[in-house]
Scaffold this motif. Structure first.
Motif, short mmCIF file in Angstrom:
data_model
loop_
_atom_site.label_atom_id
_atom_site.label_comp_id
_atom_site.label_asym_id
_atom_site.label_seq_id
_atom_site.Cartn_x
_atom_site.Cartn_y
_atom_site.Cartn_z
N ARG A 88 0.74 -1.44 0.18
CA ARG A 88 -0.02 0.13 0.17
C ARG A 88 0.71 0.87 0.01
N VAL A 91 2.36 1.70 -3.35
CA VAL A 91 1.65 2.09 -4.61
C VAL A 91 0.87 3.65 -4.10
N ARG A 92 0.82 4.34 -2.89
CA ARG A 92 1.27 5.44 -2.68
C ARG A 92 2.35 6.49 -3.32
N ASN A 93 3.37 5.98 -3.17
CA ASN A 93 4.47 6.57 -2.97
C ASN A 93 4.32 6.55 -5.03
N ARG A 94 4.43 5.66 -5.95
CA ARG A 94 3.95 5.84 -6.41
C ARG A 94 2.90 6.93 -7.57
N GLU A 95 2.08 6.89 -6.82
CA GLU A 95 0.52 7.95 -7.45
C GLU A 95 1.55 8.87 -7.44
N ARG A 96 2.64 9.39 -5.87
CA ARG A 96 2.37 10.87 -5.26
C ARG A 96 3.26 11.51 -6.67
N ASP A 140 4.36 10.19 -9.38
CA ASP A 140 3.92 10.13 -10.98
C ASP A 140 2.17 11.25 -10.95
N GLY A 141 1.60 11.93 -10.57
CA GLY A 141 0.80 13.43 -10.05
C GLY A 141 1.34 14.26 -10.21
#
Length: 124
Positions: A97, A100-105, A107-108
């Protein structure tokens, strides 16, 4: 040092990890192994099994039956790798989890934001 790199490449390969974890439950025939490893081609599975057999991590046992039956199983060396891989898989499950949060941050819209540690303790 070349042997270390070679072995690390083998044991770090995703197909190796999946084969070793799948065979951790016991011997399997090629088709059963193929069915349990999502996305692996027959050719890639065959190459991976051959390399693992060469390295002494997997045994290939052919039974003189009609039709012929071949099973693959982990050797004691392969089981020891399986134990190590199980720890890595556990780590991934525990931290997925956060990853995934780090990737979303990352890629944001702001990109390359500071990652969270996912509950890992800081080095002192």
């Amino acid at each position: 040092m070349a042997l270390v790199r070679d072995v690390l490449a083998r044991v770090g390969d995703k197909w190796t990890v999946l084969v070793v974890t799948t065979l951790g439950d016991g011997p399997l025939r090629f088709t059963a192994l193929h069915d349990r490893i999502d996305g692996v081609s027959q050719r890639m599975l065959s190459q991976t099994l051959r390399a693992l057999t060469r390295d002494g991590l997997v045994t290939r046992t052919a039974y003189a039956e009609m039709p012929p039956r071949v099973e693959y199983a982990l050797t004691p060396l392969g089981r020891s790798l399986g134990d190590t891989v199980a720890h890595v898989v556990g780590w991934v499950r525990e931290h997925q989890r956060a990853i995934v949060r780090n990737r979303e941050r990352f890629d944001g819209p702001d990109g390359e934001a500071t990652p969270e540690d996912g509950g890992a303790s800081s080095p002192t």
